[in-house]
Design an enzyme around this catalytic site. Structure first.
Site, PDB file in Angstrom:
ATOM      1  N   ALA A 151      26.176  23.314  27.990  1.00  0.00           N
ATOM      2  CA  ALA A 151      25.840  24.732  27.874  1.00  0.00           C
ATOM      3  C   ALA A 151      27.103  25.579  27.799  1.00  0.00           C
ATOM      4  CB  ALA A 151      24.981  25.162  29.058  1.00  0.00           C
ATOM      5  N   GLY A 163      18.953  34.536  31.892  1.00  0.00           N
ATOM      6  CA  GLY A 163      18.795  33.302  31.130  1.00  0.00           C
ATOM      7  C   GLY A 163      17.549  33.258  30.279  1.00  0.00           C
ATOM      8  N   GLY A 171      32.040  26.712  34.124  1.00  0.00           N
ATOM      9  CA  GLY A 171      31.421  25.437  33.812  1.00  0.00           C
ATOM     10  C   GLY A 171      32.078  24.789  32.602  1.00  0.00           C
ATOM     11  N   ALA A 172      31.809  23.490  32.416  1.00  0.00           N
ATOM     12  CA  ALA A 172      32.418  22.767  31.295  1.00  0.00           C
ATOM     13  C   ALA A 172      31.464  21.734  30.706  1.00  0.00           C
ATOM     14  CB  ALA A 172      33.704  22.088  31.758  1.00  0.00           C
ATOM     15  N   LYS A 183      21.650  16.221  25.749  1.00  0.00           N
ATOM     16  CA  LYS A 183      22.211  16.939  24.598  1.00  0.00           C
ATOM     17  C   LYS A 183      23.336  16.162  23.910  1.00  0.00           C
ATOM     18  CE  LYS A 183      21.088  21.659  26.022  1.00  0.00           C
ATOM     19  NZ  LYS A 183      21.628  23.016  26.247  1.00  0.00           N
ATOM     20  N   ASP A 186      22.031  27.042  20.962  1.00  0.00           N
ATOM     21  CA  ASP A 186      22.356  27.662  22.251  1.00  0.00           C
ATOM     22  C   ASP A 186      23.298  28.862  22.085  1.00  0.00           C
ATOM     23  OD1 ASP A 186      20.801  26.180  23.997  1.00  0.00           O
ATOM     24  OD2 ASP A 186      22.318  24.637  24.277  1.00  0.00           O
ATOM     25  N   ASN A 241      21.149  20.775  20.906  1.00  0.00           N
ATOM     26  CA  ASN A 241      19.927  21.139  21.626  1.00  0.00           C
ATOM     27  C   ASN A 241      18.713  21.134  20.702  1.00  0.00           C
ATOM     28  OD1 ASN A 241      20.302  23.620  20.179  1.00  0.00           O
ATOM     29  ND2 ASN A 241      19.139  24.691  21.768  1.00  0.00           N
ATOM     30  N   ASN A 262      36.344  25.631  35.865  1.00  0.00           N
ATOM     31  CA  ASN A 262      35.485  24.530  36.275  1.00  0.00           C
ATOM     32  C   ASN A 262      36.090  23.857  37.499  1.00  0.00           C
ATOM     33  OD1 ASN A 262      33.095  22.835  35.566  1.00  0.00           O
ATOM     34  ND2 ASN A 262      34.618  21.215  35.463  1.00  0.00           N
ATOM     35  N   ARG A 296      38.201  18.625  32.969  1.00  0.00           N
ATOM     36  CA  ARG A 296      37.108  18.903  32.023  1.00  0.00           C
ATOM     37  C   ARG A 296      37.304  20.266  31.370  1.00  0.00           C
ATOM     38  NH1 ARG A 296      31.191  18.096  33.886  1.00  0.00           N
ATOM     39  NH2 ARG A 296      30.918  18.056  31.616  1.00  0.00           N
TER      40      ARG A 296
END
Length: 265
Positions: free
Chosen positions: A133, A228, A129-130, A67, A103, A88, A152, A157
């Site tokens: 997505a 998802g 998360g980082a 990506k 996304d 994406n 994260n 990050r």
């Protein structure tokens, strides 16, 4: 002339995108096909993009790990893609590459579908998360007025993402206050569902399995969960419109995807 589009990533054989897009193609009566393209290394991805520049492809959905590179190779990019730092979806026209990101649209569509009571305006949200997505999720939620905290394993990050997208770095205690927790990690997060708000919404970007351990723990506690697959279909709709210049037909692609996953509808 048959229009060719597809999805590219590594690994890619598991992707449901060809199933979804080809069902729409058939229902719309288009002379087109949508394929899965395997790019196991950077040179393979670059070669595929050059094929698109040469006119073989109308466009590509892009998934991990390409990506960010998709954005770097683009001649022009949407504001959303630039804010996310990744794309994406890339389209090809007259030898040029145009990048965008759907996304975030997919995430918000999934929330509308499966958590209709959630209102992003002023809501406290934690994104786990980082990566690419997570960036798309944070950008979409901030745009819609949420107060977003990023957690994260590598704090650096998380700090970089937060600074780029007007978010914050979240501490563990933020989970107890969050109206929405989004898992954008590739592994199940270690979270005690019992410590979350009784009206919290849990969302997982993973759709294999459809009900992840994260969502199962939330459901067992009676929390609203968003899977998802809803996000995958939500981002696929605007992708299809960009690739084939028309909205996808109104058919039940979720039922087809559930069947492919071996899940009851």
């Amino acid at each position: 002339m048959t229009l060719i589009a597809g999805v590219v990533g590594w690994p890619i054989a598991h992707s449901l995108s060809p199933l979804i897009h080809n069902a729409w193609i058939t229902a719309a009566g288009l002379d087109a096909r949508y394929e899965a393209f395997e790019a196991g290394d950077e040179p393979a991805f670059r070669r595929l993009v050059e094929e698109g520049r040469g006119g073989r492809l109308v466009g590509l959905n892009v998934t991990a790990p390409w990506k960010q590179l998709a954005l770097e190779l683009a001649d022009t990019a949407s504001l959303t893609a630039r804010r996310c730092g990744s794309a994406n979806l890339i389209g090809f026209a007259e030898g040029r590459v145009v990048a965008t990101s759907t996304d975030g649209l997919g995430l918000m569509a999934a929330l509308v579908e499966q958590a209709p009571g959630f209102d992003a305006r002023g809501a406290e949200v934690v994104v786990l998360g980082a990566g690419g997505a997570a960036r798309a999720a944070v950008a979409a939620l901030v745009r819609d007025g949420a107060r977003v905290g990023v957690m994260n394993r590598t704090r650096e990050r998380a700090e970089r993402l937060a600074e780029d997208l007007d978010a914050e770095v979240a501490e563990e205690t933020a989970l107890e206050r969050a109206a929405l927790v989004v898992n954008a990690l590739s592994v199940p997060p270690r979270i005690d569902a019992g410590s979350l708000r009784s009206d919290a919404v849990l969302m997982d970007m993973t759709y294999r399995p459809l009900e992840t351990p994260f969502l199962a723990a939330g459901r067992a506690r009676g929390l609203t969960t968003v899977d998802g697959l809803a996000m995958l279909i939500g981002q696929a709709r605007p992708s299809f419109k960009t690739l084939f210049d028309q909205a996808p037909p109104d058919i039940d692609v979720r039922a087809l995807a559930l069947q492919a996953l071996g899940e009851a509808s």
